[in-house]
Design a protein around this motif. Structure first.
Motif, PDB file in Angstrom:
ATOM      1  N   GLU A 153      -7.488   4.381  -1.657  1.00 20.14           N
ATOM      2  CA  GLU A 153      -6.647   4.812  -1.161  1.00 20.14           C
ATOM      3  C   GLU A 153      -7.582   4.431   0.597  1.00 20.14           C
ATOM      4  OE1 GLU A 153      -7.212   8.558  -2.874  1.00 20.14           O
ATOM      5  OE2 GLU A 153      -7.495   6.224  -3.221  1.00 20.14           O
ATOM      6  N   ARG A 213      -8.144   0.932   1.892  1.00 14.72           N
ATOM      7  CA  ARG A 213      -6.656  -0.143   0.747  1.00 14.72           C
ATOM      8  C   ARG A 213      -5.794  -1.232   1.752  1.00 14.72           C
ATOM      9  NH1 ARG A 213      -3.471   3.658  -2.496  1.00 14.72           N
ATOM     10  NH2 ARG A 213      -5.360   2.611  -3.743  1.00 14.72           N
ATOM     11  N   ALA A 247       0.719  -0.926   0.015  1.00 19.03           N
ATOM     12  CA  ALA A 247       0.207  -0.080   0.095  1.00 19.03           C
ATOM     13  C   ALA A 247       0.870   1.118   0.783  1.00 19.03           C
ATOM     14  CB  ALA A 247      -0.611  -0.343   0.924  1.00 19.03           C
ATOM     15  N   GLY A 270      -2.858  -4.529  -4.928  1.00 20.98           N
ATOM     16  CA  GLY A 270      -3.078  -3.151  -4.108  1.00 20.98           C
ATOM     17  C   GLY A 270      -4.236  -2.743  -4.858  1.00 20.98           C
TER      18      GLY A 270
END
Length: 422
Positions: free
Chosen positions: A356, A359, A133, A351
């Protein structure tokens, strides 16, 4: 990925290379399984299976760690997540090196070892996924595949270091020395390595995507719930990618020394040195596959690797069971190439399945759940099936079956490489 700011090259390098510790420890346990079976489980026919079963039990803790550390990563930041997981890992490895043996405390030794494996499994739940990440969010979009593959390569460096330390320890010490104190050396090396990585991570910057979300007050109150409710398709795709990568790695590479020893193809020391060469092959292939994933996309690379995973492993394990050292080496290197490629492209492809906002949580859950089933359990299952059927092709059949099962997912999945999106 929004925003133009990236973290410094130093932070990227620290994050990418720090995966060496996670894979050092977990592959050390598997490479060292025959030794640990005597030290902690008393030796005998069932001891190797019990040792491999201990690895499987530890893997059950990985999703638990993934949920806890994923929440920390999505709510507090990627940096605190990575610091805490490494601190726990360092302490657990040091404690393992101090454990009493079966000769000293009997069956309690096995219980204590299993407890330490569970602590390690918990801490590792936040390790690799947190690094991926961080690298995805901190690196340039057109180089994500290459950068993430460096983390996969560093993992293989950890595996190489583990098998090399294990091989040296077994080769240089007598059996009496090995069981009395020599087995502690590889775990002490791991504890020192983990401490050094924690210190390097303490100077890392925070992920720019997390900083942006935090500044905009857009952090999810329940990041795991957000991943499950809004990105469940990404969870399924991450599970499939990780399932393929896990079984090719844990059966195709880390189980190989135990396989060679149990079928009588090689001695303990020789099988470990052969696996050392295979680990070098993985390191060599990984960045090239990462570059390829940036050039042509994640999807075609995954499809190609799944086809190879379906076609090659059965023949390779049959070759390894033969009397020829040359054939065994060739087979181990071929399997290493497939596993290394799967690790390289799988790192970034998983990923990229998540936003985000969640994530760390989504990536952690999807990746680690598959790793429990297709990583932690499969060496144990493979050994049991080899012993019960007498067929050396069984581990290859297991890899091929998973490759065939995930191939439709790879064919139907969307391309996530920024340069290849429609």
């Amino acid at each position: 990925m929004p925003g133009g700011h990236r973290v410094s090259n130093r932070s990227i390098l620290v994050a990418a290379l720090s995966t060496v510790v996670e894979w050092y420890d977990f592959t050390l346990y598997l490479y060292f399984a025959t030794v640990l079976s005597r030290v902690f489980f008393g030796g005998g026919e069932a001891s190797l299976l019990a040792t491999l079963g201990g690895s499987a039990v530890a893997y059950v803790m990985r999703p638990v760690g993934a949920v806890v550390f994923g929440h920390i990563g999505d709510s507090r930041g990627r940096r605190p997540m990575l610091l805490l997981s490494m601190a726990i890992m360092s302490l657990a490895m040091f404690a393992t090196a101090l454990l009493p043996t079966h000769a000293q405390v009997g069956s309690a030794a096995a219980v204590l070892m299993l407890a330490m494996r569970c602590v390690m499994g918990f801490s590792v739940g936040g390790e690799y996924t947190g690094v991926i990440a961080y690298l995805l969010e901190g690196s340039r979009p057109e180089r994500r595949g290459l950068i993430a593959s460096l983390a996969a390569a560093a993992s293989e460096v950890g595996a190489l270091l583990a098998v090399a330390v294990a091989a040296l320890t077994v080769s240089l010490l007598s059996e009496a020395q090995l069981q009395a104190w020599g087995w502690r050396i590889p775990f002490l090396v791991g504890a020192v390595l983990a401490g050094a990585v924690w210190f390097a991570r303490s100077m890392m910057e925070e992920s720019p995507d997390f900083v942006r979300l935090q500044a905009a007050n857009e952090l999810a109150a329940n990041p795991l719930g957000h991943a499950v409710s809004h990105q469940w398709r990404g969870l399924l795709r991450a599970f499939a990618i990780s399932a393929f990568g896990s079984i090719t790695y844990y059966v195709g590479i880390t189980y190989v020394p135990a396989f060679l020893t149990s079928v009588g193809s090689a001695s303990e020391a020789d099988s470990l040195w052969l696996s050392t060469i295979a680990a070098v092959a993985v390191i060599a292939i990984t960045p090239f596959v990462g570059l390829l994933a940036d050039r042509v996309g994640r999807k075609p690379v995954l499809i190609g690797l799944a086809i190879l995973g379906a076609a090659l492993p059965i023949t390779m394990f049959t070759l390894m069971a033969g009397a020829s050292t040359g054939h065994a080496l060739l087979a181990a290197v071929v399997l290493a190439f497939v596993a290394g490629g799967a690790s390289a492209v799988g790192a970034i492809a998983t990923g990229e399945q998540f936003s985000e906002t969640s994530r760390a949580s989504g990536l952690g859950l999807g990746y680690t759940t598959a790793t429990v089933i297709f990583g932690g359990l499969t060496p144990f299952v493979a050994q049991h099936l080899v012993e019960s059927t007498g067929s050396p092709a069984v581990p290859g059949i297991m890899i091929a079956a998973v490759a065939i099962a995930v191939l439709p997912v790879f064919v139907l999945m969307r391309e996530t490489a920024p340069s290849r999106r429609p």
